[in-house]
Design a protein around this motif. Sequence first.
Motif, PDB file in Angstrom:
ATOM      1  N   PRO A 271       0.814  -1.213   0.000  1.00 32.87           N
ATOM      2  CA  PRO A 271       0.000   0.000   0.000  1.00 32.87           C
ATOM      3  C   PRO A 271       0.849   1.265   0.000  1.00 32.87           C
ATOM      4  O   PRO A 271       1.775   1.400   0.794  1.00 32.87           O
ATOM      5  N   GLY A 272       0.541   2.146  -0.915  1.00 31.13           N
ATOM      6  CA  GLY A 272       1.319   3.367  -1.086  1.00 31.13           C
ATOM      7  C   GLY A 272       2.486   3.203  -2.033  1.00 31.13           C
ATOM      8  O   GLY A 272       2.984   4.189  -2.592  1.00 31.13           O
ATOM      9  N   ARG A 273       2.907   1.963  -2.248  1.00 33.11           N
ATOM     10  CA  ARG A 273       4.063   1.684  -3.108  1.00 33.11           C
ATOM     11  C   ARG A 273       3.837   0.467  -3.999  1.00 33.11           C
ATOM     12  O   ARG A 273       4.737  -0.330  -4.217  1.00 33.11           O
ATOM     13  N   PHE A 274       2.633   0.296  -4.503  1.00 34.77           N
ATOM     14  CA  PHE A 274       2.414  -0.782  -5.459  1.00 34.77           C
ATOM     15  C   PHE A 274       3.057  -0.408  -6.791  1.00 34.77           C
ATOM     16  O   PHE A 274       2.899   0.708  -7.287  1.00 34.77           O
ATOM     17  N   SER A 275       3.773  -1.363  -7.363  1.00 36.82           N
ATOM     18  CA  SER A 275       4.350  -1.195  -8.693  1.00 36.82           C
ATOM     19  C   SER A 275       3.647  -2.189  -9.611  1.00 36.82           C
ATOM     20  O   SER A 275       3.711  -3.398  -9.392  1.00 36.82           O
ATOM     21  N   VAL A 276       2.962  -1.674 -10.617  1.00 34.09           N
ATOM     22  CA  VAL A 276       2.123  -2.503 -11.474  1.00 34.09           C
ATOM     23  C   VAL A 276       2.641  -2.446 -12.902  1.00 34.09           C
ATOM     24  O   VAL A 276       2.871  -1.367 -13.448  1.00 34.09           O
ATOM     25  N   LYS A 277       2.839  -3.622 -13.504  1.00 39.68           N
ATOM     26  CA  LYS A 277       3.233  -3.696 -14.905  1.00 39.68           C
ATOM     27  C   LYS A 277       1.998  -4.041 -15.727  1.00 39.68           C
ATOM     28  O   LYS A 277       1.389  -5.090 -15.535  1.00 39.68           O
ATOM     29  N   LEU A 278       1.631  -3.126 -16.634  1.00 39.25           N
ATOM     30  CA  LEU A 278       0.456  -3.309 -17.477  1.00 39.25           C
ATOM     31  C   LEU A 278       0.893  -3.709 -18.880  1.00 39.25           C
ATOM     32  O   LEU A 278       1.860  -3.156 -19.414  1.00 39.25           O
ATOM     33  N   ALA A 279       0.163  -4.648 -19.456  1.00 39.37           N
ATOM     34  CA  ALA A 279       0.534  -5.167 -20.777  1.00 39.37           C
ATOM     35  C   ALA A 279      -0.614  -4.992 -21.756  1.00 39.37           C
ATOM     36  O   ALA A 279      -1.772  -5.291 -21.444  1.00 39.37           O
ATOM     37  N   ASN A 280      -0.281  -4.491 -22.944  1.00 41.28           N
ATOM     38  CA  ASN A 280      -1.255  -4.420 -24.040  1.00 41.28           C
ATOM     39  C   ASN A 280      -0.518  -4.512 -25.371  1.00 41.28           C
ATOM     40  O   ASN A 280       0.688  -4.799 -25.401  1.00 41.28           O
ATOM     41  N   GLY A 281      -1.228  -4.233 -26.447  1.00 39.49           N
ATOM     42  CA  GLY A 281      -0.605  -4.362 -27.763  1.00 39.49           C
ATOM     43  C   GLY A 281       0.589  -3.465 -27.959  1.00 39.49           C
ATOM     44  O   GLY A 281       1.451  -3.735 -28.811  1.00 39.49           O
ATOM     45  N   ALA A 282       0.661  -2.383 -27.184  1.00 41.13           N
ATOM     46  CA  ALA A 282       1.787  -1.452 -27.315  1.00 41.13           C
ATOM     47  C   ALA A 282       2.997  -1.884 -26.502  1.00 41.13           C
ATOM     48  O   ALA A 282       4.041  -1.216 -26.538  1.00 41.13           O
ATOM     49  N   GLY A 283       2.865  -2.976 -25.764  1.00 38.75           N
ATOM     50  CA  GLY A 283       3.977  -3.445 -24.941  1.00 38.75           C
ATOM     51  C   GLY A 283       3.640  -3.412 -23.471  1.00 38.75           C
ATOM     52  O   GLY A 283       2.471  -3.590 -23.088  1.00 38.75           O
TER      53      GLY A 283
END
Length: 753
Positions: free
Chosen positions: A224-236
């Motif tokens: 909490p406060g420091r979540f690092s999220v990697k999101l993926a889609n067609g652009a990478g």
Amino acid sequence: MSDRKPGVYICKGCGIGEAVDTGALEALASGDLKVPVCRQHDFLCGADGVATIEKDIAAGAVNQPIIAACSQRVMTDQFNFDGAQTVRANLREWVAWAMPAGEEDTQMAAADQVRMGVAQAGKMDVPEARVEEGLSTRIMVVGGGSTGLNAALEAAATGHDVLLVEKTGKLGGWGAQWSKRMPHRPPYRDPQDNNVSSLIKAVQGNSAITVMTDTTVAETDGMPGRFSVKLANGAGEKQEAVGAIVVATGWRPYDATKLGHLGYGASPDVVTGVELEGMLANGGVKRKSDGAAPKTVAFALCAGSRDPEHLPYCSSVCCGASIKQALQIVEADPEAMVYIIFQELRTPGTAEEFYRQAQEAGVIFMKGKVKSVGADLTVTVDDALLGQEVPMEGLDMVVLATGMVPNATDPDKPAAEDGAEQLANDIDPVAPIARAGAAEIATPAWGEAAPEGGPILNLQYRQGPHLPMLADGFADSHFICFPYETRRTGIYTCGPVRRPMDMAESAEDAAGAVLKAVQSIRSAQAGMSVHPRVGDLSFPKFGLDICTRCRRCTVECPFGAIDENEDGWPVLNASRCRRCGTCMGACPVRTISFDNYNVQMVSEMIGAVEIPDEFSEKYRILILACENDAAPALDMAGINRHSLNAEVRLIPVRCLGSVSMLWISDAFQRGYDGAMLMGCRSGDDYQCHFVKGSGIAQERMANIGQTLQSLMLEEGRAKAVEVSIADSAKVGKMIDEFVEEIRGFGMNPFKGF
């Protein structure tokens, strides 16, 4: 705390003064216990009593007021003093209101409460807030259906930036495909316009909300406060920082191909409620076989639901959805005959008006269970009123009201049937951490079923990539006290991924989850714990000088708050921690502690009790009671004037998971005759506020027998029991029965040594 200045304040109100000799208690504190400031007061929580304590604190004479009065669960505002650390000794609920007034045993119990309070103060330090700078306040909402849309708007309304992630190409989810919705505004009698399109416009027009469609969550790390999220889609792939996460991934209909006995697949005119809804939204209801409008339609409710072979639970929405569709059919063709076959019709509250409207419109309700549907659409009903099977012939269409399956599970890998087993086995200390890239995550087109199975967030936690689930696949939560919580702090679920609910309920649920997310962010900013020890500033500290790197703290933490670094040393994710102390109880070398709760503190409290010698015929039984359910049940026993055995000595603990087996062995070596661990209930509908405490205690108690054997004591002298706060009328009897068991063993031979 290097300069401890305790002061004992004894209340005579609420019957305490009539039940025990408070003068003797004051003499004990100032004499044997050598507490420099000791006072009695007729009404300690009143303005004059509070002022007395405040005066001593202001003068610098006291910085640890020990309030010998009522339960620690009450009068917390009155006994909260800036710059001081308050300790509570329960003389009211656990002594004066639960034991005979004026008797020797009652006085001894009161004296031991004072002794334990002074001992507790001697091993406590004032926690210091662990405040961190640069925390993110953005809220990520996963799922762009009606629940996620409402969550995004609610989060933006609180002043937070929002990142809305949707796996498909469009917002709206299933709700965007509905023709109308069940009534959610007065007079609650007719199907109402679907407002999902307006929700989409509101979200897209809100500058605080960033929408990402065709996007999945490849990785989630942090706290909490420091979540690092990697999101993926067609652009990478793209890395984002967020403060809290709301999961609103919704539901999917139960697979009707598994319902062959109900005719699905045998006839094209046996359809599901979802398929019927598609017809209503696109030109009207037509038979698949010939394109004609059906004149006679039967709805089979609970199609696969409340069935141990399919869905064991009730999806709750099916009744209302079927009534809505039946009304729409009748409205389109007043000559149509519509039957709703139900086992129990569940239309609570305002939905009762909807049900009455359907009756008045001519919809026929039949109480019974559909046993089979033939290829010729003959429906065989086990009629509950007639008590026999009745065939229904001449139907043009049969609609199966299939249930809701949460989009948190793999349909080919159902959750464990026994929720208790899943809670016990959800942690694998050597499980690999799943890592998925954009190429590995399939993205369905809009209009297809929502994502089925697989990790939603791909958590980079030692405990695995999934949000833990209960037996039926719904996101795990403490359904009474913390309905939105998952076992991953700062991550909250809402809508049908949490439990079956309609769009109106989902909107309210979204607001609740967002408020919890906001609380989590603000607590992280202040260095405080969230649920259930809200506001607690303490956190576990590790003495690495004697740490053996056994990883038991990592493995047993219910919330994934502890990781290891590359050398195997424990690393705390502070804002994930809920301060249960399970890590402390797990540590074999007792090197984990909290400033205001530690192994030494409880050991001193246990040792502070005066143990009568073997000639007194007085037994001493130690009860370590969980502060979340067991201690409140004991409080309620006192409030209701139920009797508590005067030979027991009660010490509240944060959770049974925090209990060190050293406390049990110490107690017996000091002369206690028995020991009981009293915790919350566990199981599929577990009530342990820290998830696993009672289960862990049972496991640890299984090993205490070896310790008792080494002391030449009977294994039955130690016992773990489970109670709920509602067991106040039973808890005294449970204790009495245990005391009788101990009397059967006789006195502890260690008395006097």
